[in-house]
Design a protein around this motif. Sequence first.
Motif, PDB file in Angstrom:
ATOM      1  N   GLU A 226      45.842  24.445 -99.081  1.00 21.01           N
ATOM      2  CA  GLU A 226      45.551  23.152 -98.466  1.00 21.01           C
ATOM      3  C   GLU A 226      44.576  22.546 -97.987  1.00 21.01           C
ATOM      4  O   GLU A 226      43.408  23.667 -98.457  1.00 21.01           O
ATOM      5  N   MET A 227      43.680  22.159 -97.572  1.00 27.83           N
ATOM      6  CA  MET A 227      42.889  21.169 -97.399  1.00 27.83           C
ATOM      7  C   MET A 227      42.683  20.345 -96.132  1.00 27.83           C
ATOM      8  O   MET A 227      43.611  19.679 -95.954  1.00 27.83           O
ATOM      9  N   TYR A 228      41.966  20.777 -95.369  1.00 24.61           N
ATOM     10  CA  TYR A 228      41.256  19.848 -94.444  1.00 24.61           C
ATOM     11  C   TYR A 228      40.346  18.465 -94.672  1.00 24.61           C
ATOM     12  O   TYR A 228      39.512  19.179 -95.596  1.00 24.61           O
ATOM     13  N   LYS A 229      40.765  17.700 -94.342  1.00 28.60           N
ATOM     14  CA  LYS A 229      39.985  16.665 -94.213  1.00 28.60           C
ATOM     15  C   LYS A 229      39.467  15.815 -92.743  1.00 28.60           C
ATOM     16  O   LYS A 229      39.883  15.425 -92.086  1.00 28.60           O
ATOM     17  N   VAL A 230      38.009  15.955 -92.375  1.00 26.91           N
ATOM     18  CA  VAL A 230      38.043  15.968 -91.094  1.00 26.91           C
ATOM     19  C   VAL A 230      36.204  15.020 -91.121  1.00 26.91           C
ATOM     20  O   VAL A 230      35.602  14.957 -92.246  1.00 26.91           O
ATOM     21  N   GLN A 231      36.107  14.290 -90.055  1.00 21.92           N
ATOM     22  CA  GLN A 231      34.396  13.675 -90.013  1.00 21.92           C
ATOM     23  C   GLN A 231      34.092  14.419 -88.511  1.00 21.92           C
ATOM     24  O   GLN A 231      34.304  14.360 -88.019  1.00 21.92           O
ATOM     25  N   LEU A 232      32.244  14.709 -89.128  1.00 20.81           N
ATOM     26  CA  LEU A 232      31.984  15.280 -88.169  1.00 20.81           C
ATOM     27  C   LEU A 232      31.202  14.520 -87.666  1.00 20.81           C
ATOM     28  O   LEU A 232      31.611  13.397 -87.887  1.00 20.81           O
ATOM     29  N   ASP A 233      30.814  15.085 -86.161  1.00 21.30           N
ATOM     30  CA  ASP A 233      30.069  14.195 -84.864  1.00 21.30           C
ATOM     31  C   ASP A 233      28.360  13.289 -85.575  1.00 21.30           C
ATOM     32  O   ASP A 233      28.437  11.985 -85.375  1.00 21.30           O
ATOM     33  N   ASP A 234      28.009  13.878 -86.856  1.00 20.65           N
ATOM     34  CA  ASP A 234      27.467  12.966 -87.371  1.00 20.65           C
ATOM     35  C   ASP A 234      27.406  12.308 -88.338  1.00 20.65           C
ATOM     36  O   ASP A 234      26.634  10.901 -88.835  1.00 20.65           O
ATOM     37  N   GLY A 235      28.423  12.388 -88.357  1.00 20.46           N
ATOM     38  CA  GLY A 235      28.994  10.650 -89.364  1.00 20.46           C
ATOM     39  C   GLY A 235      29.973  11.314 -90.718  1.00 20.46           C
ATOM     40  O   GLY A 235      30.425  10.821 -91.139  1.00 20.46           O
ATOM     41  N   SER A 236      29.298  12.267 -90.926  1.00 14.49           N
ATOM     42  CA  SER A 236      29.991  13.120 -92.325  1.00 14.49           C
ATOM     43  C   SER A 236      31.298  13.450 -92.566  1.00 14.49           C
ATOM     44  O   SER A 236      31.895  13.916 -91.636  1.00 14.49           O
ATOM     45  N   THR A 237      32.173  13.156 -93.857  1.00 15.62           N
ATOM     46  CA  THR A 237      33.004  13.383 -94.264  1.00 15.62           C
ATOM     47  C   THR A 237      33.281  14.620 -94.727  1.00 15.62           C
ATOM     48  O   THR A 237      32.488  14.801 -95.698  1.00 15.62           O
ATOM     49  N   ILE A 238      33.966  15.937 -94.584  1.00 15.43           N
ATOM     50  CA  ILE A 238      33.843  17.386 -95.027  1.00 15.43           C
ATOM     51  C   ILE A 238      35.289  17.466 -95.514  1.00 15.43           C
ATOM     52  O   ILE A 238      36.345  17.542 -94.832  1.00 15.43           O
ATOM     53  N   TYR A 239      35.576  18.000 -96.830  1.00 15.51           N
ATOM     54  CA  TYR A 239      37.010  18.753 -97.289  1.00 15.51           C
ATOM     55  C   TYR A 239      36.012  20.319 -97.424  1.00 15.51           C
ATOM     56  O   TYR A 239      35.707  20.264 -97.207  1.00 15.51           O
TER      57      TYR A 239
ATOM     58  N   LEU B  84      26.211  23.218 -95.125  1.00 12.56           N
ATOM     59  CA  LEU B  84      26.656  23.102 -93.513  1.00 12.56           C
ATOM     60  C   LEU B  84      26.139  23.761 -92.806  1.00 12.56           C
ATOM     61  O   LEU B  84      26.253  25.447 -93.353  1.00 12.56           O
ATOM     62  N   LEU B  85      24.876  24.280 -91.625  1.00 10.69           N
ATOM     63  CA  LEU B  85      24.558  24.848 -90.916  1.00 10.69           C
ATOM     64  C   LEU B  85      25.194  25.204 -89.312  1.00 10.69           C
ATOM     65  O   LEU B  85      26.007  23.758 -89.526  1.00 10.69           O
ATOM     66  N   GLN B  86      24.677  25.691 -88.673  1.00 13.84           N
ATOM     67  CA  GLN B  86      24.749  25.907 -86.828  1.00 13.84           C
ATOM     68  C   GLN B  86      23.942  23.888 -86.484  1.00 13.84           C
ATOM     69  O   GLN B  86      22.999  24.083 -86.933  1.00 13.84           O
ATOM     70  N   PRO B  87      24.647  23.633 -85.787  1.00 16.63           N
ATOM     71  CA  PRO B  87      25.878  23.333 -85.499  1.00 16.63           C
ATOM     72  C   PRO B  87      27.278  22.975 -85.879  1.00 16.63           C
ATOM     73  O   PRO B  87      28.023  22.592 -85.540  1.00 16.63           O
ATOM     74  N   ALA B  88      26.639  22.258 -87.146  1.00 14.86           N
ATOM     75  CA  ALA B  88      27.711  22.211 -87.780  1.00 14.86           C
ATOM     76  C   ALA B  88      29.366  22.677 -88.366  1.00 14.86           C
ATOM     77  O   ALA B  88      29.981  22.313 -88.264  1.00 14.86           O
ATOM     78  N   LEU B  89      28.717  23.831 -88.155  1.00 15.01           N
ATOM     79  CA  LEU B  89      30.060  24.624 -88.693  1.00 15.01           C
ATOM     80  C   LEU B  89      30.792  24.472 -87.359  1.00 15.01           C
ATOM     81  O   LEU B  89      32.322  24.792 -87.820  1.00 15.01           O
ATOM     82  N   ASP B  90      30.194  24.676 -86.145  1.00 11.64           N
ATOM     83  CA  ASP B  90      31.345  24.958 -84.968  1.00 11.64           C
ATOM     84  C   ASP B  90      31.849  23.372 -84.862  1.00 11.64           C
ATOM     85  O   ASP B  90      32.821  23.342 -84.451  1.00 11.64           O
ATOM     86  N   ASP B  91      31.573  22.492 -84.842  1.00 13.05           N
ATOM     87  CA  ASP B  91      31.862  21.212 -85.341  1.00 13.05           C
ATOM     88  C   ASP B  91      33.039  20.732 -86.156  1.00 13.05           C
ATOM     89  O   ASP B  91      33.799  20.473 -85.782  1.00 13.05           O
ATOM     90  N   LEU B  92      32.660  21.449 -87.101  1.00 13.39           N
ATOM     91  CA  LEU B  92      34.323  22.111 -88.318  1.00 13.39           C
ATOM     92  C   LEU B  92      35.100  22.290 -87.985  1.00 13.39           C
ATOM     93  O   LEU B  92      36.110  22.116 -88.110  1.00 13.39           O
TER      94      LEU B  92
END
Length: 209
Positions: free
Chosen positions: A125-138, A190-198
Amino acid sequence: MKSKKIVCGSVLAMLLAGCSGELSESEVKEASSDEAAVLESATEKMQFELDLNMEYLQMVLDNSPLLSEKNDEKLGTDLEGTQLEIEFNNFITLIESQNGSLYETEVEGTILSTDGNFDLNGNGEMYKVQLDDGSTIYEGSYKGDINTKAGEDTFNLTLRYNPDTEEIDIVITSGVIYETAILPFGTPFLLQPALDDLYKKKNKVHDVN
């Protein structure tokens, strides 16, 4: 194109208990500037060609004689120059919400090394989300079968990917505990806090109300 190498991987830390490390923001930016990645369609196919992260692999093996032994047994003793050609395909949408998407997909690829070519195929399975900084992460997790020098084996694979910057972090492990071989490819980014956001955004994908 070949990916640059770096000393520590965030995805690798998820898979390998007891291994830890930290990256500065400048180290991540420098190491992630030359990733080889092609996104053909957000819901059809992703293809990557990546170099083995040899620096980090060597650090892990130096601190784990058992991992070093299993890597030699399954993948060979000369991994310098090893590359990964991999494709994620047959995307099926499981969840589509304002918070992101969740897909069921398949994976197939080949590890190319001087000691042989090792094919793998599986699904996950693969997630696709947008983080608070606007970046799209799979972010994806996969299981399947892989052929090694020691014979047929199973594998686990984790992926993190930013299609805008082409930063990618893939780690493959084979075998069960105490029989594990491991290969990290690409660059952790990805660093903190981006990981927490993910993690928070992934949980919200399931909230379709």
